[in-house]
Scaffold this motif. Structure first.
Motif, PDB file in Angstrom:
ATOM      1  N   PHE A 222      44.323  12.044  39.902  1.00  0.00           N
ATOM      2  CA  PHE A 222      44.766  13.028  40.886  1.00  0.00           C
ATOM      3  C   PHE A 222      44.600  14.438  40.330  1.00  0.00           C
ATOM      4  CE2 PHE A 222      47.878  15.450  43.364  1.00  0.00           C
ATOM      5  CZ  PHE A 222      47.675  14.967  44.644  1.00  0.00           C
ATOM      6  N   MET A 223      45.011  14.637  39.070  1.00  0.00           N
ATOM      7  CA  MET A 223      44.908  15.968  38.459  1.00  0.00           C
ATOM      8  C   MET A 223      43.456  16.403  38.303  1.00  0.00           C
ATOM      9  SD  MET A 223      47.691  17.570  38.117  1.00  0.00           S
ATOM     10  CE  MET A 223      46.874  18.936  37.282  1.00  0.00           C
ATOM     11  N   LYS A 224      42.581  15.476  37.938  1.00  0.00           N
ATOM     12  CA  LYS A 224      41.168  15.816  37.784  1.00  0.00           C
ATOM     13  C   LYS A 224      40.596  16.335  39.087  1.00  0.00           C
ATOM     14  CE  LYS A 224      40.025  12.600  34.027  1.00  0.00           C
ATOM     15  NZ  LYS A 224      39.310  11.342  33.677  1.00  0.00           N
ATOM     16  N   LYS A 225      40.974  15.707  40.203  1.00  0.00           N
ATOM     17  CA  LYS A 225      40.458  16.112  41.508  1.00  0.00           C
ATOM     18  C   LYS A 225      41.009  17.463  41.940  1.00  0.00           C
ATOM     19  CE  LYS A 225      39.489  11.416  42.991  1.00  0.00           C
ATOM     20  NZ  LYS A 225      39.969  10.225  43.710  1.00  0.00           N
ATOM     21  N   VAL A 226      42.288  17.709  41.660  1.00  0.00           N
ATOM     22  CA  VAL A 226      42.862  19.015  41.987  1.00  0.00           C
ATOM     23  C   VAL A 226      42.213  20.099  41.132  1.00  0.00           C
ATOM     24  CG1 VAL A 226      44.956  20.416  42.013  1.00  0.00           C
ATOM     25  CG2 VAL A 226      45.065  18.026  42.733  1.00  0.00           C
ATOM     26  N   ARG A 227      42.041  19.821  39.850  1.00  0.00           N
ATOM     27  CA  ARG A 227      41.423  20.815  38.955  1.00  0.00           C
ATOM     28  C   ARG A 227      39.977  21.109  39.353  1.00  0.00           C
ATOM     29  NH1 ARG A 227      44.623  18.679  34.208  1.00  0.00           N
ATOM     30  NH2 ARG A 227      46.060  20.399  33.779  1.00  0.00           N
ATOM     31  N   SER A 228      39.266  20.070  39.735  1.00  0.00           N
ATOM     32  CA  SER A 228      37.879  20.255  40.137  1.00  0.00           C
ATOM     33  C   SER A 228      37.783  21.162  41.363  1.00  0.00           C
ATOM     34  CB  SER A 228      37.235  18.896  40.438  1.00  0.00           C
ATOM     35  OG  SER A 228      35.912  19.051  40.892  1.00  0.00           O
ATOM     36  N   ALA A 229      38.707  20.980  42.299  1.00  0.00           N
ATOM     37  CA  ALA A 229      38.683  21.757  43.538  1.00  0.00           C
ATOM     38  C   ALA A 229      39.212  23.176  43.356  1.00  0.00           C
ATOM     39  CB  ALA A 229      39.493  21.043  44.613  1.00  0.00           C
ATOM     40  N   THR A 230      39.922  23.434  42.256  1.00  0.00           N
ATOM     41  CA  THR A 230      40.495  24.769  42.020  1.00  0.00           C
ATOM     42  C   THR A 230      39.883  25.428  40.784  1.00  0.00           C
ATOM     43  OG1 THR A 230      42.337  23.805  40.752  1.00  0.00           O
ATOM     44  CG2 THR A 230      42.682  24.154  43.115  1.00  0.00           C
ATOM     45  N   GLU A 231      38.739  24.933  40.376  1.00  0.00           N
ATOM     46  CA  GLU A 231      38.096  25.418  39.152  1.00  0.00           C
ATOM     47  C   GLU A 231      37.831  26.922  39.182  1.00  0.00           C
ATOM     48  OE1 GLU A 231      34.245  24.201  36.348  1.00  0.00           O
ATOM     49  OE2 GLU A 231      34.447  23.408  38.378  1.00  0.00           O
ATOM     50  N   LYS A 232      37.484  27.442  40.341  1.00  0.00           N
ATOM     51  CA  LYS A 232      37.138  28.856  40.451  1.00  0.00           C
ATOM     52  C   LYS A 232      38.348  29.781  40.326  1.00  0.00           C
ATOM     53  CE  LYS A 232      32.949  28.232  43.216  1.00  0.00           C
ATOM     54  NZ  LYS A 232      32.249  28.546  44.496  1.00  0.00           N
ATOM     55  N   LEU A 233      39.551  29.223  40.291  1.00  0.00           N
ATOM     56  CA  LEU A 233      40.753  30.047  40.121  1.00  0.00           C
ATOM     57  C   LEU A 233      40.954  30.471  38.671  1.00  0.00           C
ATOM     58  CD1 LEU A 233      43.286  28.220  42.476  1.00  0.00           C
ATOM     59  CD2 LEU A 233      41.792  30.158  42.986  1.00  0.00           C
ATOM     60  N   ASN A 234      40.186  29.850  37.768  1.00  0.00           N
ATOM     61  CA  ASN A 234      40.190  30.256  36.357  1.00  0.00           C
ATOM     62  C   ASN A 234      41.564  30.183  35.691  1.00  0.00           C
ATOM     63  OD1 ASN A 234      37.364  30.866  36.260  1.00  0.00           O
ATOM     64  ND2 ASN A 234      37.789  32.802  37.292  1.00  0.00           N
ATOM     65  N   PHE A 235      42.238  29.050  35.890  1.00  0.00           N
ATOM     66  CA  PHE A 235      43.480  28.835  35.160  1.00  0.00           C
ATOM     67  C   PHE A 235      43.182  28.757  33.666  1.00  0.00           C
ATOM     68  CE2 PHE A 235      44.769  26.898  39.288  1.00  0.00           C
ATOM     69  CZ  PHE A 235      45.862  27.711  39.532  1.00  0.00           C
ATOM     70  N   LYS A 236      44.148  29.115  32.853  1.00  0.00           N
ATOM     71  CA  LYS A 236      43.972  29.024  31.408  1.00  0.00           C
ATOM     72  C   LYS A 236      43.930  27.569  30.957  1.00  0.00           C
ATOM     73  CE  LYS A 236      46.258  33.414  30.280  1.00  0.00           C
ATOM     74  NZ  LYS A 236      47.375  34.047  29.544  1.00  0.00           N
ATOM     75  N   SER A 237      43.213  27.318  29.871  1.00  0.00           N
ATOM     76  CA  SER A 237      43.144  25.960  29.310  1.00  0.00           C
ATOM     77  C   SER A 237      44.498  25.583  28.721  1.00  0.00           C
ATOM     78  CB  SER A 237      42.089  25.900  28.222  1.00  0.00           C
ATOM     79  OG  SER A 237      40.808  26.203  28.746  1.00  0.00           O
ATOM     80  N   LEU A 238      44.832  24.291  28.775  1.00  0.00           N
ATOM     81  CA  LEU A 238      46.093  23.823  28.217  1.00  0.00           C
ATOM     82  C   LEU A 238      46.038  23.850  26.696  1.00  0.00           C
ATOM     83  CD1 LEU A 238      46.344  22.898  31.164  1.00  0.00           C
ATOM     84  CD2 LEU A 238      47.374  20.794  30.335  1.00  0.00           C
ATOM     85  N   PRO A 239      47.179  24.077  26.048  1.00  0.00           N
ATOM     86  CA  PRO A 239      47.215  23.999  24.583  1.00  0.00           C
ATOM     87  C   PRO A 239      46.782  22.612  24.103  1.00  0.00           C
ATOM     88  CG  PRO A 239      49.233  24.948  25.444  1.00  0.00           C
ATOM     89  CD  PRO A 239      48.486  24.410  26.617  1.00  0.00           C
ATOM     90  N   GLN A 240      46.113  22.560  22.979  1.00  0.00           N
ATOM     91  CA  GLN A 240      45.656  21.277  22.422  1.00  0.00           C
ATOM     92  C   GLN A 240      46.624  20.757  21.359  1.00  0.00           C
ATOM     93  OE1 GLN A 240      42.969  19.699  23.735  1.00  0.00           O
ATOM     94  NE2 GLN A 240      42.986  21.415  25.186  1.00  0.00           N
TER      95      GLN A 240
END
Length: 218
Positions: free
Chosen positions: A200-218
Motif C-alpha cells: 500500500f505504501m509503495k503505491k501511495v509513494r509512487s503516486a506522490t513521487e513528484k511531491l519530493n518528500f524527504k527520504s526516511l532515515p536509514q
C-alpha cells in the motif's frame, strides 16, 4: 491487493489529481478533558510545555484500524480516555488514541479533528504528525482501491496545505529514533506495527513521487 488494470490506473490518476474531492467532518470528542490529557502527554512524553495542543505538521503517517466498520473505528477514537482494552499503552498515558482522518472502505474521507491539534497515533512523533487511519486492514477485510485513491488525494491535499517533509507508514516510525523529530523519552515504549502494509505504501509513494518528500532515515 489485486493488480490494477490500465483503465483503473488511468481513473485513479484522474481522481487522485482532482481538487473537487470532499472531506466530511465527523468530529470525535475533543473537550477540555481531552485537551488536558493531550497537554499532559506532550509534557511527560516529549518535554513540551505549551498552553494548547497545537502542532506544526511535518509528517503524514498512514495507518489501518484492523476494525471492520467505520462506526466501530470511530467509536474506538471518540472517547477522550483510553479504553481498558489497550493495557499495552494505558500505563504510558490515559489519553485515547485518535487520528486526524479516517477513510472508509468506500474511499470517503472523514476529518475527525483539526490537523493542527495533536492526536495520539504514533510513538515519538505525535507532536508533528498528521494521522490518517483506514478502516480495515485484515486478511478478511484488506484495504481497498478506493481507499488507495483517497489516501493519494489526501496526501497531495495536505502537502499543499502544510510544509510536510515526510510521508511514512506506521510500520516505519522507529526509523526516526535518532532523528531530530523524535522526542519520546522512554526507551522501552515501543510497539511493533505493520500498517498500512508495504505494498500500500509503495503505491501511495509512487503516486506522490513528484511531491519530493524527504527520504526516511536509514
Amino acid at each position: 491487493m489485486k493488480k490494477f488494470s490500465i483503465v483503473f490506473l488511468f481513473l485513479s490518476l484522474l481522481i487522485s489529481c482532482s481538487t473537487t474531492k470532499k472531506i466530511v467532518n465527523k468530529p470525535i470528542v475533543f473537550n477540555t478533558e481531552r485537551e488536558q490529557l493531550t497537554l499532559d502527554y506532550l509534557s511527560t512524553r516529549y518535554g513540551i510545555e505549551q498552553e494548547s495542543s497545537v502542532i506544526i505538521p511535518k509528517m503524514i503517517v498512514l495507518h489501518w484500524t484492523v476494525i471492520p466498520t467505520l462506526e466501530k473505528s470511530f467509536k474506538a477514537f471518540n472517547d477522550p480516555k483510553l479504553p481498558n482494552w489497550r493495557p499495552d499503552i494505558k500505563n504510558v498515558s490515559g489519553l485515547n488514541v485518535s487520528s486526524h482522518f479516517l477513510i472508509d472502505q468506500d474511499g470517503i474521507i472523514y476529518r475527525l479533528m483539526p490537523e493542527t491539534k495533536m492526536a495520539r497515533h504514533v510513538i515519538g512523533l505525535n507532536h508533528c504528525a498528521i494521522g490518517v487511519e483506514n478502516v480495515g486492514g485484515t486478511d478478511d477485510l484488506p484495504l481497498t482501491e478506493a481507499q488507495l485513491i483517497s489516501n493519494i488525494w489526501l496526501v497531495k491535499y495536505l502537502k499543499k496545505k502544510y510544509d510536510i517533509d515526510y510521508l511514512i507508514g506506521h510500520y516505519e516510525y522507529q526509523k526516526f529514533e535518532d532523528h531530530e523529530l523524535w522526542l519520546e523519552k522512554n526507551n522501552d515504549y515501543r510497539t511493533i506495527k505493520t500498517d498500512p502494509g508495504e505494498d500500500f505504501m509503495k503505491k501511495v509513494r509512487s503516486a506522490t513521487e513528484k511531491l519530493n518528500f524527504k527520504s526516511l532515515p536509514q
